[in-house]
Each structure stands twice: as structure tokens, then as C-alpha cells.
Design a protein around this motif. Sequence first.
Motif, PDB file in Angstrom:
ATOM      1  N   MET A  22       0.832  -1.206   0.000  1.00 21.11           N
ATOM      2  CA  MET A  22       0.000   0.000   0.000  1.00 21.11           C
ATOM      3  C   MET A  22       0.865   1.254   0.000  1.00 21.11           C
ATOM      4  O   MET A  22       0.592   2.211  -0.744  1.00 21.11           O
ATOM      5  CB  MET A  22      -0.920   0.000   1.226  1.00 21.11           C
ATOM      6  N   PHE A  23       1.913   1.244   0.841  1.00 20.46           N
ATOM      7  CA  PHE A  23       2.797   2.413   0.895  1.00 20.46           C
ATOM      8  C   PHE A  23       3.577   2.555  -0.405  1.00 20.46           C
ATOM      9  O   PHE A  23       3.748   3.678  -0.906  1.00 20.46           O
ATOM     10  CB  PHE A  23       3.769   2.315   2.066  1.00 20.46           C
ATOM     11  N   GLU A  24       4.065   1.461  -0.958  1.00 21.21           N
ATOM     12  CA  GLU A  24       4.796   1.506  -2.234  1.00 21.21           C
ATOM     13  C   GLU A  24       3.977   2.208  -3.311  1.00 21.21           C
ATOM     14  O   GLU A  24       4.487   3.067  -4.039  1.00 21.21           O
ATOM     15  CB  GLU A  24       5.099   0.090  -2.711  1.00 21.21           C
ATOM     16  N   GLU A  25       2.720   1.793  -3.412  1.00 25.01           N
ATOM     17  CA  GLU A  25       1.881   2.360  -4.464  1.00 25.01           C
ATOM     18  C   GLU A  25       1.599   3.834  -4.200  1.00 25.01           C
ATOM     19  O   GLU A  25       1.641   4.662  -5.123  1.00 25.01           O
ATOM     20  CB  GLU A  25       0.570   1.585  -4.571  1.00 25.01           C
ATOM     21  N   ALA A  26       1.324   4.182  -2.951  1.00 21.29           N
ATOM     22  CA  ALA A  26       1.014   5.574  -2.623  1.00 21.29           C
ATOM     23  C   ALA A  26       2.207   6.495  -2.834  1.00 21.29           C
ATOM     24  O   ALA A  26       2.041   7.678  -3.149  1.00 21.29           O
ATOM     25  CB  ALA A  26       0.534   5.673  -1.175  1.00 21.29           C
ATOM     26  N   SER A  27       3.411   5.947  -2.668  1.00 20.71           N
ATOM     27  CA  SER A  27       4.622   6.770  -2.775  1.00 20.71           C
ATOM     28  C   SER A  27       5.316   6.674  -4.123  1.00 20.71           C
ATOM     29  O   SER A  27       6.311   7.365  -4.364  1.00 20.71           O
ATOM     30  CB  SER A  27       5.609   6.367  -1.669  1.00 20.71           C
ATOM     31  N   GLY A  28       4.811   5.791  -4.989  1.00 23.69           N
ATOM     32  CA  GLY A  28       5.394   5.689  -6.328  1.00 23.69           C
ATOM     33  C   GLY A  28       6.718   4.952  -6.381  1.00 23.69           C
ATOM     34  O   GLY A  28       7.549   5.219  -7.263  1.00 23.69           O
ATOM     35  N   ILE A  29       6.943   4.004  -5.451  1.00 21.61           N
ATOM     36  CA  ILE A  29       8.210   3.252  -5.458  1.00 21.61           C
ATOM     37  C   ILE A  29       7.949   1.750  -5.572  1.00 21.61           C
ATOM     38  O   ILE A  29       8.690   0.932  -5.014  1.00 21.61           O
ATOM     39  CB  ILE A  29       9.070   3.553  -4.217  1.00 21.61           C
ATOM     40  N   VAL A  30       6.913   1.360  -6.309  1.00 22.35           N
ATOM     41  CA  VAL A  30       6.577  -0.050  -6.447  1.00 22.35           C
ATOM     42  C   VAL A  30       7.772  -0.814  -7.019  1.00 22.35           C
ATOM     43  O   VAL A  30       8.265  -0.512  -8.104  1.00 22.35           O
ATOM     44  CB  VAL A  30       5.346  -0.242  -7.351  1.00 22.35           C
ATOM     45  N   GLY A  31       8.241  -1.801  -6.261  1.00 27.70           N
ATOM     46  CA  GLY A  31       9.352  -2.628  -6.708  1.00 27.70           C
ATOM     47  C   GLY A  31      10.726  -2.012  -6.554  1.00 27.70           C
ATOM     48  O   GLY A  31      11.733  -2.652  -6.890  1.00 27.70           O
ATOM     49  N   ASP A  32      10.811  -0.801  -6.028  1.00 24.25           N
ATOM     50  CA  ASP A  32      12.113  -0.124  -5.924  1.00 24.25           C
ATOM     51  C   ASP A  32      12.895  -0.511  -4.674  1.00 24.25           C
ATOM     52  O   ASP A  32      14.086  -0.193  -4.574  1.00 24.25           O
ATOM     53  CB  ASP A  32      11.924   1.400  -5.944  1.00 24.25           C
ATOM     54  N   MET A  33      12.227  -1.154  -3.699  1.00 21.40           N
ATOM     55  CA  MET A  33      12.916  -1.651  -2.504  1.00 21.40           C
ATOM     56  C   MET A  33      12.696  -3.154  -2.404  1.00 21.40           C
ATOM     57  O   MET A  33      11.630  -3.652  -2.752  1.00 21.40           O
ATOM     58  CB  MET A  33      12.420  -0.941  -1.238  1.00 21.40           C
ATOM     59  N   ASN A  34      13.690  -3.872  -1.948  1.00 24.06           N
ATOM     60  CA  ASN A  34      13.615  -5.331  -1.872  1.00 24.06           C
ATOM     61  C   ASN A  34      12.983  -5.781  -0.564  1.00 24.06           C
ATOM     62  O   ASN A  34      13.443  -5.409   0.516  1.00 24.06           O
ATOM     63  CB  ASN A  34      15.021  -5.932  -1.982  1.00 24.06           C
ATOM     64  N   TRP A  35      11.918  -6.589  -0.684  1.00 18.38           N
ATOM     65  CA  TRP A  35      11.245  -7.140   0.490  1.00 18.38           C
ATOM     66  C   TRP A  35      11.987  -8.388   0.959  1.00 18.38           C
ATOM     67  O   TRP A  35      12.245  -9.307   0.174  1.00 18.38           O
ATOM     68  CB  TRP A  35       9.800  -7.497   0.156  1.00 18.38           C
ATOM     69  N   VAL A  36      12.317  -8.435   2.266  1.00 16.27           N
ATOM     70  CA  VAL A  36      13.002  -9.591   2.850  1.00 16.27           C
ATOM     71  C   VAL A  36      12.078 -10.207   3.896  1.00 16.27           C
ATOM     72  O   VAL A  36      11.776  -9.567   4.907  1.00 16.27           O
ATOM     73  CB  VAL A  36      14.347  -9.190   3.496  1.00 16.27           C
ATOM     74  N   PRO A  37      11.585 -11.442   3.683  1.00 13.91           N
ATOM     75  CA  PRO A  37      10.656 -12.066   4.638  1.00 13.91           C
ATOM     76  C   PRO A  37      11.365 -12.736   5.805  1.00 13.91           C
ATOM     77  O   PRO A  37      12.423 -13.355   5.645  1.00 13.91           O
ATOM     78  CB  PRO A  37       9.940 -13.115   3.773  1.00 13.91           C
ATOM     79  N   TYR A  38      10.772 -12.621   6.997  1.00 11.96           N
ATOM     80  CA  TYR A  38      11.297 -13.259   8.202  1.00 11.96           C
ATOM     81  C   TYR A  38      10.198 -14.082   8.856  1.00 11.96           C
ATOM     82  O   TYR A  38       9.014 -13.908   8.556  1.00 11.96           O
ATOM     83  CB  TYR A  38      11.828 -12.199   9.179  1.00 11.96           C
ATOM     84  N   ASP A  39      10.609 -14.957   9.796  1.00 13.81           N
ATOM     85  CA  ASP A  39       9.639 -15.822  10.475  1.00 13.81           C
ATOM     86  C   ASP A  39       8.841 -15.096  11.550  1.00 13.81           C
ATOM     87  O   ASP A  39       7.889 -15.650  12.084  1.00 13.81           O
ATOM     88  CB  ASP A  39      10.343 -17.027  11.106  1.00 13.81           C
ATOM     89  N   SER A  40       9.233 -13.890  11.898  1.00 18.61           N
ATOM     90  CA  SER A  40       8.458 -13.063  12.815  1.00 18.61           C
ATOM     91  C   SER A  40       8.852 -11.611  12.595  1.00 18.61           C
ATOM     92  O   SER A  40       9.924 -11.324  12.033  1.00 18.61           O
ATOM     93  CB  SER A  40       8.709 -13.455  14.285  1.00 18.61           C
ATOM     94  N   VAL A  41       7.997 -10.706  13.039  1.00 12.92           N
ATOM     95  CA  VAL A  41       8.328  -9.287  12.957  1.00 12.92           C
ATOM     96  C   VAL A  41       9.520  -8.982  13.859  1.00 12.92           C
ATOM     97  O   VAL A  41      10.362  -8.134  13.540  1.00 12.92           O
ATOM     98  CB  VAL A  41       7.110  -8.426  13.345  1.00 12.92           C
ATOM     99  N   GLY A  42       9.600  -9.702  14.980  1.00 15.58           N
ATOM    100  CA  GLY A  42      10.745  -9.521  15.866  1.00 15.58           C
ATOM    101  C   GLY A  42      12.059  -9.796  15.159  1.00 15.58           C
ATOM    102  O   GLY A  42      13.056  -9.074  15.340  1.00 15.58           O
ATOM    103  N   ASP A  43      12.083 -10.833  14.322  1.00 17.96           N
ATOM    104  CA  ASP A  43      13.292 -11.148  13.561  1.00 17.96           C
ATOM    105  C   ASP A  43      13.634 -10.023  12.584  1.00 17.96           C
ATOM    106  O   ASP A  43      14.804  -9.693  12.373  1.00 17.96           O
ATOM    107  CB  ASP A  43      13.106 -12.450  12.781  1.00 17.96           C
ATOM    108  N   ALA A  44      12.607  -9.428  11.990  1.00 15.25           N
ATOM    109  CA  ALA A  44      12.833  -8.320  11.054  1.00 15.25           C
ATOM    110  C   ALA A  44      13.411  -7.107  11.771  1.00 15.25           C
ATOM    111  O   ALA A  44      14.290  -6.417  11.244  1.00 15.25           O
ATOM    112  CB  ALA A  44      11.525  -7.952  10.357  1.00 15.25           C
ATOM    113  N   VAL A  45      12.924  -6.843  12.975  1.00 20.65           N
ATOM    114  CA  VAL A  45      13.432  -5.715  13.757  1.00 20.65           C
ATOM    115  C   VAL A  45      14.895  -5.955  14.138  1.00 20.65           C
ATOM    116  O   VAL A  45      15.737  -5.060  14.026  1.00 20.65           O
ATOM    117  CB  VAL A  45      12.567  -5.493  15.014  1.00 20.65           C
TER     118      VAL A  45
END
Length: 321
Positions: free
Chosen positions: A166-189
Motif C-alpha cells: 500500500m505504501f509503495e503504491e502511494a509513494s510511487g516506489i513499487v518494486g524499488d525496494m527489496n522485500w526480505v521475509p522473516y519468520d516473525s516481525v521480531g526477527d525483522a526488527v
Amino acid sequence: MNCKKLVGAVLGSTLLISASATAQDWPNGDLRFILHVSPGGATDVLARRLADGMQQIAGTNVVVENQPGGSGARQLALMSLIEPDGQTIGSVTASHLGMLQQSEEFDLSSIEWSCGMVLDPYLLAVRADSDIQSLEDMVAKAKANPGGLTIGGFGEASGGHVAWAMFEEASGIVGDMNWVPYDSVGDAVVSALGGHSDVAIAYVGLVKQYVESGDMRVIGIQSDTRSESLPETPTYAEAGFDVDTTWQQFRGVIAPAGTSMEHQQALCDVVEQTMQSDELMQYVRDSELTYGFMGPEQFKAFVEAQNEAAIYWGERLESIQ
């Protein structure tokens, strides 16, 4: 491992658990609480606090079990093999909806949406010494160097991934940043804190301690109002980005498909009493969650409405991957 292989592995290695119990007997022994996340994240913390409180009210042990994998697919594979006798429950968040869109094995009817508990707005956080100073700065850097920045969050097509789309589309940066998935939000932090990713998408309760210690900064929050504990952090709208603020993380409790309404209602009565305890309500306030208990019928209707948004944004994510 993809969802289909993961489900196959679980189905091939787990025996069907069966038991017989009536709603009047509930709980008939220990309760098994299967979580879809790894230890340490916001969902894990709330679930363990809930389990502690439920033990006192239900008068039985609540055994918490972390089964991360496939954004909830591993958890649902395990729960699909368990007799729906009211003795097994699971954690659930908005992330399940994205997983269900991609799954060939499961859909909304594969589980019972027993009760909802809280809502939690998404936010974007960076390490304190990051050269990303604001949302506008992050967007400018992403546009100037497509693919040069990474953002970490829970899973693929998860609630956080949808919020990021949603933020990507609103800001015009669709696909410009790489998404990295983690097993929890804590791991991402933790990854962002360690400098392994540039940005983390998380929640107030999970990053507040790091902000207070001077280790993180929050650059924006997907909410109609600013956070009480992060008063200097602008909302997305204040920074000029029109993002749907009704899309928030929700947390609730599910049960295996076929669990009787009587068992679900008995469960929900205990969950509601637990959530209204002084300890849990203090945790809700400290974490700046929005308390909103929903019983089986209300929670199912809420999830069905949220699922419509998940379908749309899941298709958008698939189109840019």
C-alpha cells in the motif's frame, strides 16, 4: 520451502490426533496453543501472556508451541490433522489472509475464526544511525537507486507485506525496494538493528524499547493519529502519503475446522475474561494496541471483509514479483 511442500511434509509426518469431549467437559485436559510465528515477536509475546492468563481462568495448562513456516501454512497443516474437540487453538493475524490467497490446500473455511482480540497499526523503523531520516527521504533514496534498499517484515503476502505494498503504491516506489521475509516481525526488527536490512515494518509495542534506548527511529506510522509514545513520528498522511489506515494487523484465536460453536464460545469466554484482566489491559495500553474483542460470528464477518482487501493486494504483490 513453498506452502505446498511444507503442507505435504507435515501431512506425511504427523498422525491424526483424536479425542472425544463435550462442551460441558471443556477444557478436558491441557490446551495446545499453536503459534504461526517464531519466539520473540509481537504475536508471540501477546499469545504467551494470553496463555498465562487463560491457565488461571480455565484451570488447566496452556502449552504454547511455535510452528513458524509459510506465513501460517505449517501451523494450519498441523491443525488440520487434529480432532476438533476444543483442546487445540492457534494464533491468527492478518498475515494468514495473504497466505490463504496463495495456498492450494487451505481457504477461509479451513479453520474456525473463533475470536478477535486487538488491532495494531503498522509502522516503518530504521536503525538510529541510518541515513534515512524520514519517509520522504526513504522514498527519494529508493527512486534514486532502485533495488538499493531492503525492507524486512513477516513472511510473504503477509499483513505487513500488504501494508508495505500500500505504501509503495502511494509513494510511487513499487518494486524499488527489496522485500526480505522473516519468520516473525521480531526477527525483522533484529535484522534492521544489526544493519542487515535498511527498514523494518513493525508495531509500536515491538520497537518502543529500542526507540527509548536510542537504537531505533520510527519514520512513519499507518494510522489516523500519531502514537502517544512516539509523538514526533508523523502519520503517513502527514508526510503526504495517502495509505489506507483501516488495514491494520489484527490478532485473534482460531480453532481446527469443525470445532463446535459451543466449544468456540467456551473458549472465547475465557479469552475475553483474560484480555480484560488488569495485566493484559495494561499490556494493551503499553503496546498502544486497540482492544476490540470479537466473538465467533463477529470475528468471521470482520475477517471476510478484510479478506477482500487481502485478495486485491495479494494480486498486486504477485504482479510485481
